[in-house]
Design an enzyme around this catalytic site. Structure first.
Site, mmCIF file in Angstrom:
data_model
loop_
_atom_site.group_PDB
_atom_site.id
_atom_site.type_symbol
_atom_site.label_atom_id
_atom_site.label_comp_id
_atom_site.label_asym_id
_atom_site.label_seq_id
_atom_site.Cartn_x
_atom_site.Cartn_y
_atom_site.Cartn_z
ATOM 1 N N LYS A 1 -6.611 5.955 -1.058
ATOM 2 C CA LYS A 1 -7.650 4.952 -0.736
ATOM 3 C C LYS A 1 -7.034 3.697 -0.117
ATOM 4 O O LYS A 1 -5.828 3.472 -0.238
ATOM 5 C CB LYS A 1 -8.448 4.589 -1.989
ATOM 6 C CG LYS A 1 -7.609 3.941 -3.062
ATOM 7 C CD LYS A 1 -8.458 3.663 -4.285
ATOM 8 C CE LYS A 1 -7.621 3.187 -5.430
ATOM 9 N NZ LYS A 1 -6.860 1.957 -5.154
ATOM 10 N N CYS B 1 -8.730 -1.566 -10.164
ATOM 11 C CA CYS B 1 -9.119 -0.242 -9.676
ATOM 12 C C CYS B 1 -9.810 0.600 -10.736
ATOM 13 O O CYS B 1 -10.704 1.374 -10.409
ATOM 14 C CB CYS B 1 -7.921 0.454 -9.051
ATOM 15 S SG CYS B 1 -7.504 -0.355 -7.473
ATOM 16 N N HIS C 1 2.325 -3.937 -1.487
ATOM 17 C CA HIS C 1 2.447 -2.904 -2.525
ATOM 18 C C HIS C 1 1.894 -1.596 -1.995
ATOM 19 O O HIS C 1 1.045 -1.582 -1.107
ATOM 20 C CB HIS C 1 1.690 -3.325 -3.798
ATOM 21 C CG HIS C 1 0.207 -3.467 -3.567
ATOM 22 N ND1 HIS C 1 -0.340 -4.603 -3.015
ATOM 23 C CD2 HIS C 1 -0.815 -2.607 -3.771
ATOM 24 C CE1 HIS C 1 -1.646 -4.453 -2.906
ATOM 25 N NE2 HIS C 1 -1.974 -3.232 -3.349
ATOM 26 N N ASP D 1 -3.354 4.085 -4.322
ATOM 27 C CA ASP D 1 -3.440 3.024 -3.340
ATOM 28 C C ASP D 1 -2.473 3.443 -2.230
ATOM 29 O O ASP D 1 -1.309 3.764 -2.518
ATOM 30 C CB ASP D 1 -2.948 1.734 -4.029
ATOM 31 C CG ASP D 1 -3.793 0.519 -3.742
ATOM 32 O OD1 ASP D 1 -4.950 0.673 -3.296
ATOM 33 O OD2 ASP D 1 -3.295 -0.593 -3.976
ATOM 34 N N HIS E 1 -1.629 2.026 1.257
ATOM 35 C CA HIS E 1 -1.866 1.020 2.295
ATOM 36 C C HIS E 1 -0.933 1.174 3.485
ATOM 37 O O HIS E 1 0.232 1.540 3.326
ATOM 38 C CB HIS E 1 -1.628 -0.383 1.713
ATOM 39 C CG HIS E 1 -2.529 -0.758 0.580
ATOM 40 N ND1 HIS E 1 -3.866 -0.461 0.558
ATOM 41 C CD2 HIS E 1 -2.278 -1.440 -0.580
ATOM 42 C CE1 HIS E 1 -4.397 -0.948 -0.557
ATOM 43 N NE2 HIS E 1 -3.449 -1.531 -1.278
ATOM 44 N N ASP F 1 -4.303 5.359 -9.909
ATOM 45 C CA ASP F 1 -3.215 4.525 -9.365
ATOM 46 C C ASP F 1 -1.998 4.330 -10.277
ATOM 47 O O ASP F 1 -1.486 3.200 -10.401
ATOM 48 C CB ASP F 1 -3.759 3.136 -8.984
ATOM 49 C CG ASP F 1 -4.786 3.190 -7.860
ATOM 50 O OD1 ASP F 1 -5.201 4.297 -7.497
ATOM 51 O OD2 ASP F 1 -5.172 2.114 -7.359
HETATM 52 C C1 VGL Z 1 -4.895 -2.503 -7.508
HETATM 53 C C2 VGL Z 1 -4.547 -4.699 -6.930
HETATM 54 C C3 VGL Z 1 -4.343 -4.336 -5.620
HETATM 55 C C4 VGL Z 1 -5.171 -1.498 -8.582
HETATM 56 C C5 VGL Z 1 -4.703 -2.132 -6.197
HETATM 57 O O1 VGL Z 1 -4.793 -0.311 -8.420
HETATM 58 O O2 VGL Z 1 -5.768 -1.871 -9.615
HETATM 59 N N1 VGL Z 1 -4.828 -3.785 -7.865
HETATM 60 N N2 VGL Z 1 -4.437 -3.063 -5.262
HETATM 61 ZN ZN ZN Z 2 -3.835 -2.377 -3.246
#
Ligand code: VGL
Ligand code: ZN
Length: 198
Positions: free
Chosen positions: A105, A144, A80, A61, A63, A21
């Protein structure tokens, strides 16, 4: 013993780099900025050069709008990494090779996923290429990275933590340190670029 002998660190068949990420929204200026998250980029680039022979996997990530983890939907986070937006793109300075395999993901509205193994093809892809050991770094240490490492160990992979190439959100002070301690307790070993580049 938590520092593997240098010879164990020579990349070999069965190893891969897993970069978690490293996306604009997790960098300073992004919507869910990880403090000093940008500092992982040059370090990861060094690992990418040192381990140029290894397959590279990069999670992201990814979404949908109105994802359940966003505050407007009752979740803990600001919006985000909405799929297709600039915030969801990998850091421009991250030198991913063209061959890097991208794992998206948490792509559906109703589920979140902190682990790159959760509801993805990652385990079967690694299995089908006989990968058994993962060098893991990225963002964020306490979400993550932690959950990806926990699943990796649980699935039987040997994990080497790129300790200098991860940063924490630290919602509570010390979360990142506790996450790292937990990963070591689970059996991951920590390495640093200085320890292997010499
Ligand atoms: C993450 C918070 C929300 C991460 C992803 O990549 O660590 N943290 N979504
Ligand atoms: Zn996230």
């Amino acid at each position: 013993m938590n520092s593997p002998n240098r010879n164990d660190l020579q990349p070999h068949t069965g190893d891969a780099l897993l970069i978690v990420d490293v996306q604009n929204d997790f960098l300073p200026g992004g919507s869910l900025a990880v403090p000093r998250g940008d500092e992982v980029v040059p370090v990861l680039n060094r690992y990418l050069r040192i381990f140029a022979a290894l397959p590279v996997y990069a999670t992201r990530d990814w979404h949908p709008e109105r994802h359940c983890s966003f505050r407007a939907q009752g979740g803990p986070w600001p919006p985000h990494c909405v799929a297709g937006t600039r915030g969801a793109e990998f850091a421009a300075a991250l030198q991913l090779p063209p061959s890097a395999v991208i794992i998206s993901k948490a792509t559906t509205v109703e589920h979140d996923a902190y682990s790159g193994f959760q509801d993805t093809e990652l385990d079967s892809l690694l299995h089908s290429t006989n990968i058994r050991r993962l060098f893991i770094g990225g963002l964020a240490t306490d979400y993550c990275v932690l959950n990806t490492v926990r699943d990796a160990v649980g699935l039987g992979y040997k994990v080497l933590l790129l300790a200098d190439a991860m940063r924490a959100v630290d919602v509570q002070a010390g979360d990142g340190q506790r996450a790292e301690a937990e990963m070591l307790r689970l059996g991951a070993q920590r390495i640093s670029v200085e320890g292997i580049a010499a």
